[in-house]
Design an enzyme around this catalytic site. Structure first.
Site, PDB file in Angstrom:
ATOM      1  N   SER A 146       0.815  -1.076   0.083  1.00  0.00           N
ATOM      2  CA  SER A 146      -0.003   0.209  -0.019  1.00  0.00           C
ATOM      3  C   SER A 146       0.786   1.208   0.152  1.00  0.00           C
ATOM      4  CB  SER A 146      -0.901   0.112   1.137  1.00  0.00           C
ATOM      5  OG  SER A 146      -0.174  -0.121   2.417  1.00  0.00           O
ATOM      6  N   LYS A 202     -11.892  -0.012  -1.485  1.00  0.00           N
ATOM      7  CA  LYS A 202     -10.897   0.844  -2.533  1.00  0.00           C
ATOM      8  C   LYS A 202     -11.251   0.581  -3.952  1.00  0.00           C
ATOM      9  CE  LYS A 202      -7.756  -0.307   1.516  1.00  0.00           C
ATOM     10  NZ  LYS A 202      -8.340   0.819   2.344  1.00  0.00           N
ATOM     11  N   HIS A 229      -5.591  -3.470  -2.017  1.00  0.00           N
ATOM     12  CA  HIS A 229      -5.393  -2.400  -2.877  1.00  0.00           C
ATOM     13  C   HIS A 229      -5.422  -3.061  -4.422  1.00  0.00           C
ATOM     14  CE1 HIS A 229      -4.586   0.922  -0.781  1.00  0.00           C
ATOM     15  NE2 HIS A 229      -4.169   0.157   0.279  1.00  0.00           N
TER      16      HIS A 229
END
Ligand SMILES: Cc1ncc(COP(=O)(O)O)c(C=O)c1O
Length: 431
Positions: free
Chosen positions: A216, A275, A244
């Site tokens: 990340s 996300k 992610h």
């Protein structure tokens, strides 16, 4: 008779300051003071107005000195800091689905999953996600953080050895701490360090290799083929956190395993629904037998409220759109590649980024914050990141690229980076 006379020691008087006697809170206090001293506080506690999209309105200073948070005075910026990778946050179909579910189911289930907190939308979302990810079954939690803590503290236990990349997300470390398993960190994406640790362990011991898919803070991708090779050689399970990468990497956004064509090699996949996917929540995905155990054994499923139905309906619709619009991922990857190449062309260091997360190394925290401030003044929002999110000697700007950014936005961002970078003398091309 007072307690002293009775031989009972007096408890020291309670201070009004809750940090008194707490080294942890005092460290936070020191961090806050140093941020305030460097005029950084305004830049790390901003308030956004309206729906996050390609553009945003931002006010500085929730905790800092300037506290004018009125939307009318907020700055309009192009958003290069949002996790909205697929650009589906605010999509009309997602909003319509969420709105309809709000009317039908209300704002909350008023219950935990195991008891009265499961409605038909939870079941549909878990089926759709499992299908999208190409696994047998899926379980959802109230956040990605909760998913990792719940999964690791349930699946791993005392006597197990857990080999964990040093740059893994905090939630994995917290879950492992609760599990009681022995934690063996290995150097970031370093197979040699991992293999050396594996080779020391008895063959009969249960072993887990735990890694993020996309890291990340650095935006680089786990070397999954190599992890699979080592897992096979040393009889280890693989747990992969794809927070992610879901809806941001691989065909249709199906994540890191699909990116490498290794869907069958990951024993448990965890991820976030907030996300690349436009909701809130987290998940674990894998074989049905394992997911069944998590439904009856994991703390986040048993002891925490279930996801709100409107959010779930929006997520189900988002998964439909991802399947129907493969061009969305193509646009994301075009945007990411164009920006990275442009930033590197300015002589800036994007580290080993290979994903929609693009870090830009900065020489110091004050320069990082000043750069973010100058960029914001030019209408470009990029997050400044420093310790404790990354190590003290690696402060950076961190761009998050979205599929909904247009070509002119990318060009505008590069111009602003060049202009602000030149002012602060951070472009190595200028050296
Ligand atoms: C790698 C990683 N895993 C897990 C999480 C937690 O996800 P959530 O924000 O859904 O709690 C994050 C959050 O940013 C993350 O970066």
């Amino acid at each position: 008779m007072d307690s002293q006379h009775a031989g009972i020691p007096l408890v020291p008087e309670r201070s009004r300051d809750i940090s008194a006697g707490s080294p942890r809170l005092q460290e936070v206090q020191r961090q806050l003071q140093s941020l305030a001293h460097g005029r950084c506080l305004d830049m790390v506690s901003r308030v956004f107005h309206g729906m996050p999209g390609r553009k945003a309105r931002v006010s500085s200073g929730l905790t800092g000195s300037s506290s004018d948070l009125s939307p009318a005075r907020a700055r309009l910026v192009l958003h290069f800091g949002s996790y909205n990778y697929s650009g589906l946050n605010g999509h009309p179909r997602v909003l319509a689905a969420a709105g309809a579910a709000l009317k039908r189911f209300g704002t909350t289930t008023s219950g935990v999953r195991l008891l009265n907190g499961t409605c038909e939308l939870h079941v549909e979302l878990e089926r759709s996600l499992a299908d999208f990810l190409g696994v047998e079954d899926c379980i959802t939690y109230s956040s990605g953080y909760m998913a990792n803590v719940s999964v690791l503290s349930t699946v791993c236990c005392e006597g197990d050895a857990v080999l964990s990349d040093v740059l893994n997300h905090r939630s994995l470390a917290d879950g492992l701490r609760l599990s009681g398993a022995r934690l063996l960190p290995f150097q970031h994406r370093d197979s040699r360090s991992l293999e050396a640790a594996l080779a020391e362990l008895p063959r009969s011991q249960r072993k887990f290799i735990v890694t993020d898919g996309i890291f990340s803070m650095d935006g680089d991708i786990a070397d999954l083929p190599d992890l699979v090779r080592l897992a096979r050689a040393y009889n280890a399970y693989i747990v992969l956190d794809d927070a992610h990468a879901t809806a941001a990497l691989g065909p249709l956004g199906r994540g890191t395993p699909a990116h490498f064509g290794l869907e069958d090699e990951v024993d448990l996949l965890t991820g976030s629904l907030s996300k690349g996917l436009p909701g809130i929540g987290g998940f674990a995905a894998g074989p049905k037998a394992t997911i069944d155990l998590l439904r009856f054994g994991s703390c986040g499923y048993i002891f925490s409220a279930s996801l709100p139905p409107p959010v779930i309906a929006g997520l189900i619709e988002a998964l439909r759109i991802l399947r129907e619009e493969p061009e969305r991922q193509e646009r994301l990857h075009h945007n990411e590649r164009f920006l990275r190449a442009g930033i590197q062309g300015l002589g800036l260091d994007c580290m080993d980024s290979a994903s929609p997360i693009i870090p830009i190394r900065m020489p110091s925290i004050p320069t990082t914050v000043e750069m973010a401030r100058l960029l914001q003044d030019e209408g470009i929002y990029i997050n400044p990141v420093g310790y404790p999110a990354v190590s003290r000697n690696k402060p950076r700007l961190r761009l998050n690229v979205s599929a909904n950014l247009e070509q002119e936005d990318l060009e505008r961002c590069l111009e602003a980076l060049e202009h602000c970078g030149r002012r602060l003398g951070v472009l190595s091309r200028d050296a």
